[in-house]
Motif scaffolding. Structure first.
Motif, PDB file in Angstrom:
ATOM      1  N   ALA A 162       0.765  -1.018   0.437  1.00 17.08           N
ATOM      2  CA  ALA A 162       0.043  -0.083   0.021  1.00 17.08           C
ATOM      3  C   ALA A 162       0.718   1.412   0.141  1.00 17.08           C
ATOM      4  N   VAL A 163       1.910   0.983   0.904  1.00 18.58           N
ATOM      5  CA  VAL A 163       2.646   2.626   0.653  1.00 18.58           C
ATOM      6  C   VAL A 163       3.549   3.198  -0.150  1.00 18.58           C
ATOM      7  N   LEU A 164       3.888   1.524  -1.199  1.00 16.98           N
ATOM      8  CA  LEU A 164       5.000   1.541  -2.429  1.00 16.98           C
ATOM      9  C   LEU A 164       3.724   2.836  -3.479  1.00 16.98           C
ATOM     10  N   PHE A 165       2.307   2.167  -4.010  1.00 13.08           N
ATOM     11  CA  PHE A 165       1.467   2.477  -4.676  1.00 13.08           C
ATOM     12  C   PHE A 165       0.897   3.616  -3.919  1.00 13.08           C
ATOM     13  N   GLU A 166       1.900   4.265  -2.741  1.00 12.56           N
ATOM     14  CA  GLU A 166       0.373   5.822  -2.392  1.00 12.56           C
ATOM     15  C   GLU A 166       1.725   6.350  -2.743  1.00 12.56           C
ATOM     16  N   TRP A 167       2.374   6.378  -2.536  1.00 12.19           N
ATOM     17  CA  TRP A 167       4.563   7.293  -2.862  1.00 12.19           C
ATOM     18  C   TRP A 167       4.290   8.056  -4.632  1.00 12.19           C
ATOM     19  N   CYS A 168       4.200   6.229  -5.515  1.00 13.64           N
ATOM     20  CA  CYS A 168       4.061   6.662  -6.555  1.00 13.64           C
ATOM     21  C   CYS A 168       2.620   7.144  -6.767  1.00 13.64           C
ATOM     22  N   ARG A 169       0.701   7.171  -6.294  1.00 18.36           N
ATOM     23  CA  ARG A 169       0.366   7.788  -7.010  1.00 18.36           C
ATOM     24  C   ARG A 169      -0.743   7.900  -8.571  1.00 18.36           C
ATOM     25  N   VAL A 170       0.418   8.054  -9.199  1.00 20.92           N
ATOM     26  CA  VAL A 170      -0.039   7.328 -10.775  1.00 20.92           C
ATOM     27  C   VAL A 170       0.717   6.396 -11.360  1.00 20.92           C
ATOM     28  N   ALA A 171      -0.017   6.104 -12.412  1.00 17.54           N
ATOM     29  CA  ALA A 171       0.561   4.362 -12.976  1.00 17.54           C
ATOM     30  C   ALA A 171       1.447   5.240 -14.496  1.00 17.54           C
ATOM     31  N   GLY A 172       2.509   4.315 -14.527  1.00 16.77           N
ATOM     32  CA  GLY A 172       2.771   4.600 -16.089  1.00 16.77           C
ATOM     33  C   GLY A 172       4.842   5.930 -16.479  1.00 16.77           C
ATOM     34  N   THR A 173       4.800   6.565 -15.022  1.00 12.46           N
ATOM     35  CA  THR A 173       5.831   6.666 -14.729  1.00 12.46           C
ATOM     36  C   THR A 173       6.648   5.544 -14.957  1.00 12.46           C
ATOM     37  N   PRO A 174       8.536   6.115 -14.933  1.00 10.34           N
ATOM     38  CA  PRO A 174       9.741   5.001 -14.699  1.00 10.34           C
ATOM     39  C   PRO A 174       9.385   4.793 -13.743  1.00 10.34           C
ATOM     40  N   GLN A 175       9.349   5.612 -12.485  1.00 11.24           N
ATOM     41  CA  GLN A 175       9.460   5.127 -11.233  1.00 11.24           C
ATOM     42  C   GLN A 175       8.149   4.335 -10.772  1.00 11.24           C
ATOM     43  N   PHE A 176       7.108   4.125 -11.658  1.00  9.81           N
ATOM     44  CA  PHE A 176       6.150   3.341 -11.318  1.00  9.81           C
ATOM     45  C   PHE A 176       6.921   1.732 -11.482  1.00  9.81           C
ATOM     46  N   LYS A 177       6.885   2.112 -12.922  1.00  8.94           N
ATOM     47  CA  LYS A 177       7.728   0.345 -13.190  1.00  8.94           C
ATOM     48  C   LYS A 177       9.042   0.424 -12.281  1.00  8.94           C
ATOM     49  N   GLN A 178       9.758   0.873 -11.728  1.00 10.02           N
ATOM     50  CA  GLN A 178      10.465   0.323 -11.178  1.00 10.02           C
ATOM     51  C   GLN A 178       9.916  -0.188  -9.212  1.00 10.02           C
ATOM     52  N   VAL A 179       8.737   0.217  -8.629  1.00  9.25           N
ATOM     53  CA  VAL A 179       7.946  -0.057  -7.678  1.00  9.25           C
ATOM     54  C   VAL A 179       7.344  -0.807  -8.517  1.00  9.25           C
ATOM     55  N   SER A 180       6.556  -1.042  -9.352  1.00 10.14           N
ATOM     56  CA  SER A 180       6.233  -2.195  -9.929  1.00 10.14           C
ATOM     57  C   SER A 180       6.759  -3.671  -9.742  1.00 10.14           C
ATOM     58  N   GLN A 181       8.112  -3.106  -9.722  1.00  5.62           N
ATOM     59  CA  GLN A 181       9.030  -4.708 -10.133  1.00  5.62           C
ATOM     60  C   GLN A 181       8.921  -4.899  -8.104  1.00  5.62           C
ATOM     61  N   LEU A 182       9.315  -4.005  -7.233  1.00  5.56           N
ATOM     62  CA  LEU A 182       9.860  -3.709  -6.428  1.00  5.56           C
ATOM     63  C   LEU A 182       7.706  -4.579  -5.817  1.00  5.56           C
ATOM     64  N   VAL A 183       6.828  -4.701  -5.577  1.00  6.71           N
ATOM     65  CA  VAL A 183       5.566  -5.154  -5.932  1.00  6.71           C
ATOM     66  C   VAL A 183       5.367  -6.855  -5.912  1.00  6.71           C
ATOM     67  N   ARG A 184       5.395  -6.541  -7.579  1.00  4.60           N
ATOM     68  CA  ARG A 184       6.170  -8.260  -8.238  1.00  4.60           C
ATOM     69  C   ARG A 184       7.193  -8.955  -7.376  1.00  4.60           C
ATOM     70  N   GLU A 185       7.966  -8.546  -6.816  1.00  7.24           N
ATOM     71  CA  GLU A 185       8.730  -9.479  -5.852  1.00  7.24           C
ATOM     72  C   GLU A 185       8.552 -10.964  -5.034  1.00  7.24           C
ATOM     73  N   THR A 186       8.169 -11.543  -4.638  1.00  5.07           N
ATOM     74  CA  THR A 186       8.042 -12.897  -4.183  1.00  5.07           C
ATOM     75  C   THR A 186       9.228 -12.863  -3.079  1.00  5.07           C
ATOM     76  N   PRO A 187       8.925 -12.943  -1.728  1.00  2.75           N
ATOM     77  CA  PRO A 187       9.837 -13.273  -0.473  1.00  2.75           C
ATOM     78  C   PRO A 187      10.084 -14.097  -1.095  1.00  2.75           C
ATOM     79  N   SER A 188      11.888 -14.949  -1.002  1.00  7.80           N
ATOM     80  CA  SER A 188      13.044 -15.860  -1.042  1.00  7.80           C
ATOM     81  C   SER A 188      11.989 -16.960  -0.090  1.00  7.80           C
ATOM     82  N   ALA A 189      11.808 -16.624   1.560  1.00 16.59           N
ATOM     83  CA  ALA A 189      11.969 -18.008   1.800  1.00 16.59           C
ATOM     84  C   ALA A 189      10.744 -17.994   2.133  1.00 16.59           C
TER      85      ALA A 189
END
Length: 189
Positions: A162-189
């Motif tokens: 929720a924090v990551l998307f709230e900080w972004c506010r909008v999709a389609g920016t280069p920053q959103f693409k980087q944050v979107s990668q963080l959101v799509r990660e899955t925990p290793s453990a």
């Protein structure tokens, strides 16, 4: 086109600072769900770096509890040492200089250093938010009661995603693409 609505309840990169509390080598292994807490804290730090959210952190008595875990330390720079449980005394000047009304907390232990910091920040007039999936205690009940107490005293509970998307506010920016990668990660453990 009308001016976009700027909801004062929402975090933005311009109104928020991230504070990571005492994520240290000797304490973290004893924390329930420590791998998940570490993973989420790292994602918050990476998102903050992408979006230029200021990052603060502390270390509780590193002589006894060790340094901040390397995975986080490399993202945070020099951290002040403290003996008081609250992080506020050692960070008050930095917080004032940043002039960010919202402080997002992550770290350990929820019922000690995180809780005392949160309650001090509320008393100082900050809008305090807590990423519940990036906060922990050794025992589930301590965390559960700490979350209830903090929320009852004005701390807003949220999650890493929720924090990551709230900080972004909008999709389609280069920053959103980087944050979107963080959101799509899955925990290793």
């Amino acid at each position: 086109m009308p001016e976009p609505i700027h909801n004062p309840l929402l975090m933005t990169p311009l109104n928020t600072a991230l504070l990571v509390i005492d994520m240290q080598e000797k304490l973290l292994p004893a924390i329930e769900k420590s791998a998940t807490i570490l993973w989420n804290t790292r994602r918050l730090l990476d998102g903050a770096a992408v979006l230029e959210v200021p990052i603060l952190g502390t270390e509780q008595y590193p002589k006894g509890l060790g340094a901040t875990v390397p995975e986080l330390a490399e993202r945070m720079g020099t951290l002040p040492e403290k003996l008081e449980f609250s992080s506020c005394p050692c960070l008050a000047d930095q917080l004032a200089t940043l002039a960010r009304p919202k402080i997002l907390l992550a770290g350990i232990e929820a019922h000690v250093c995180v809780q005392q910091t949160a309650l001090d920040l509320v008393a100082m007039g900050y809008d305090v938010l807590l990423a519940v999936d990036a906060v922990g205690s050794r025992f589930r009940q301590d965390k559960r009661i700490a979350l209830r107490r903090m929320e009852a005293n004005g701390v807003t509970l949220t999650t890493t995603e929720a924090v990551l998307f709230e900080w972004c506010r909008v999709a389609g920016t280069p920053q959103f693409k980087q944050v979107s990668q963080l959101v799509r990660e899955t925990p290793s453990a």
